[in-house]
Enzyme design. Structure first.
Site, short mmCIF file in Angstrom:
data_model
loop_
_atom_site.label_atom_id
_atom_site.label_comp_id
_atom_site.label_asym_id
_atom_site.label_seq_id
_atom_site.Cartn_x
_atom_site.Cartn_y
_atom_site.Cartn_z
N LYS A 205 68.59 7.46 51.59
CA LYS A 205 68.00 7.91 50.32
C LYS A 205 69.04 8.70 49.55
O LYS A 205 69.81 9.45 50.15
CB LYS A 205 66.79 8.81 50.61
CG LYS A 205 66.26 9.52 49.38
CD LYS A 205 65.00 10.33 49.63
CE LYS A 205 64.60 11.02 48.33
NZ LYS A 205 63.37 11.81 48.44
N GLU A 255 58.69 22.74 41.87
CA GLU A 255 59.04 22.70 43.29
C GLU A 255 59.49 24.03 43.87
O GLU A 255 60.48 24.62 43.41
CB GLU A 255 60.15 21.66 43.50
CG GLU A 255 60.42 21.38 44.95
CD GLU A 255 61.45 20.26 45.15
OE1 GLU A 255 61.76 19.54 44.18
OE2 GLU A 255 61.94 20.13 46.28
N GLU A 299 59.98 7.80 50.58
CA GLU A 299 60.80 8.77 49.84
C GLU A 299 60.39 10.20 50.21
O GLU A 299 61.22 11.09 50.35
CB GLU A 299 60.51 8.51 48.35
CG GLU A 299 61.57 8.88 47.40
CD GLU A 299 61.11 8.56 45.97
OE1 GLU A 299 60.62 7.43 45.72
OE2 GLU A 299 61.24 9.44 45.11
N GLU A 438 61.12 6.96 35.03
CA GLU A 438 60.57 8.14 35.71
C GLU A 438 61.31 9.40 35.23
O GLU A 438 60.70 10.44 34.96
CB GLU A 438 60.70 7.99 37.23
CG GLU A 438 60.15 9.18 37.99
CD GLU A 438 60.20 9.00 39.50
OE1 GLU A 438 59.82 7.92 40.00
OE2 GLU A 438 60.64 9.95 40.17
C1 LIG Z 1 64.91 15.53 41.46
C2 LIG Z 1 63.80 15.69 40.74
O1 LIG Z 1 62.54 15.53 41.26
C3 LIG Z 1 62.34 15.54 42.66
C4 LIG Z 1 61.08 16.26 42.89
C5 LIG Z 1 59.87 15.61 42.84
C6 LIG Z 1 59.82 14.21 42.81
C7 LIG Z 1 60.95 13.47 42.92
C8 LIG Z 1 60.90 11.99 42.92
O2 LIG Z 1 59.80 11.44 43.02
O3 LIG Z 1 61.94 11.35 42.79
C9 LIG Z 1 62.28 14.09 43.13
O4 LIG Z 1 62.56 14.04 44.51
C10 LIG Z 1 63.86 16.06 39.32
O5 LIG Z 1 62.81 16.18 38.69
O6 LIG Z 1 64.96 16.26 38.80
#
Ligand SMILES: C=C(O[C@H]1C=CC=C(C(=O)O)[C@@H]1O)C(=O)O
Length: 458
Positions: A205, A255, A299, A438
């Protein structure tokens, strides 16, 4: 509107100065001195927006009523990396109850530093000279002296305080230019490289980020932007740090990296994303799609397992939620797993930070290979984006405490430019177009506040 000094004869700053003069007489001068006084409630973000000194800091934890702002520095420690930060440990040992250090760290202390990030340091903790805390009903103004310092410096800082800025309202100026790094074609190449590395088995990943840089005719008002973001992004952490009064890093992040209260620690895995929808039916469908998505769960599990594994050698007990739930934000939703631990007295806040950062929510799996890939692929320096940001110090009872977020969904204000940063977790099966979209949605919180949503979401 001209700034109103906060220090006429009977005002709180003068009261605090007098209290300082009394307390300083009994001070040994060997450890940090903190003196505080109650003041009328005032929004710390509006207050700090008006202060003339530097650095300035602002923090409101997720779900916290109390916000905190600091101006000036009684002490600043710059370390090269989290593993080379013994001076921070020493300072933690000399803090009085209630004193908190504002803390930031670059995402990758080993990566080449971009010019725009030079003023922020690699790992930096700051004990503010003057600090204001308020929960909207009560407030306290505090002043700190470093060991051996003369109270004169504190008197000067208190005399220079200004009243708060008015509430930010009205539309912000629109930018005249947007530049994306990487551009779309380069992003596709980055994804292809990553997908090939997954197939080769070198990487499982990697979280790849993008920067969208907006240019304005006038300097960007970072505090005004954060005021608006606070209203638009409930259930998030909000923080701002400006080392020099010129550039500022700000974040509205969902987060948590880690919260420590005495020996009790709580953290979380946040990874796996869907946008929300206006209608209940469509929103429920998106939630169900996220909860059922094999790719998003994969993920997510990398993050959950890495955090649990990192804590195991440090903690007496680690407890992980049995099922991932949904973290529902104003415009998006993430898979979320809560993780708690009990630490032995020998484990300090910095030990925990070294073990946790960077989690695969912002780095990848395995971490060293993912950091190499990020360094090789991303065409910009992440700086504080995705790094730890928050505070470490002592609670009112004198116990070690900390609350740190992961500085994602963030922006760097540098004069007339605003750079927005967000990333997405890439695993086998990721689609370049969906991951691009996204990230576009993730920077949408800022974009909407700037009145840019139509252009950004297009
Ligand atoms: C790295 C980021 O999100 C992380 C946190 C939540 C979901 C994420 C995702 O689904 O990719 C990422 O891991 C960002 O928003 O810059």
């Amino acid at each position: 509107m001209p700034a109103t000094p906060l220090a006429p004869a009977s005002a709180p700053a003068l009261r605090l100065a007098k209290a300082l003069d009394r307390v300083v007489r009994g001070w040994s001068g060997r450890c940090v001195l903190r003196v505080e006084t109650p003041v009328d409630p005032v929004d710390p973000l509006r207050w700090v927006a008006r202060q003339k000194g530097a650095p300035v800091h602002y923090w409101r934890g997720r779900g916290d009523d109390e916000a905190r702002a600091g101006v000036g520095a009684a002490l600043t420690i710059d370390a090269r990396s989290l593993t080379d930060a013994d001076a921070v440990d020493d300072l933690m040992g000399s803090l009085p109850a209630g004193a908190r250090l504002f803390a930031t760290a670059r995402f990758d202390a080993a990566a080449e530093v971009g010019e725009e990030w030079a003023a922020f340091g690699a790992v930096r903790v700051v004990l503010p000279r003057v600090e204001l805390r308020s929960d909207g009903r009560t407030a306290r103004l505090a002043v700190h002296l470093a060991p051996g310092e003369s109270p004169t410096v504190a008197h000067a800082a208190l005399a220079a305080l200004c009243g708060p800025a008015p509430e930010a309202e009205g539309e912000l100026a629109l930018p005249y230019m947007r530049r994306d790094d990487p551009a779309r074609a380069e992003w596709d190449r980055m994804l292809r490289w990553s997908l090939a590395a997954f197939e080769d088995g070198d990487l499982e990943k990697v979280v790849l980020a993008r920067r969208a840089r907006f240019s304005f005719e006038e300097p960007v008002d970072a505090a005004g932007l954060l005021q608006r973001l606070e209203a638009a992004t409930p259930r998030c952490y909000h923080a701002l740090t400006s080392p020099d009064g010129e550039s500022a890093f700000l974040t509205a992040t969902p987060e948590r990296l880690v919260r420590i209260d005495g020996r009790e620690l709580s953290t979380e895995a946040v990874a796996g994303t869907r946008p929300r929808s206006e209608t209940d039916a469509a929103d429920d469908a998106l939630r169900a799609e996220l909860m059922a998505s094999e790719k998003d769960r994969r993920e997510h599990v990398y993050v959950r397992d890495a955090i649990a594994d990192a804590l195991a050698p440090l903690a007496e007990r680690v407890e992980v939620d049995s099922e991932a739930g949904a973290m529902t934000l104003a415009r998006g939703r993430h898979l979320h797993t809560g993780i708690r631990a009990t630490l032995p007295a020998s484990t300090g806040v910095l030990d925990v930070l070294r073990a946790l950062h960077p989690t695969p929510a912002v780095g990848g799996t395995p971490t060293p290979e993912a950091l190499d890939a990020i360094d090789r692929l991303e065409p910009f320096d992440r700086g504080l984006y995705a790094g730890p940001i928050g505070w470490i110090g002592r609670d009112e009872r004198g116990r070690e405490a900390a609350d740190l977020a992961v500085g994602i969904r963030s922006g760097l204000v540098d004069g007339r430019t605003l750079s927005l940063y967000s990333g997405a977790g890439i695993v086998a099966g990721s689609d370049p177009a969906s991951e691009w979209a996204e990230i576009e949605h993730k920077i949408g919180d800022f974009a909407r506040v700037l009145g840019l949503d139509a252009r950004v979401e297009a």
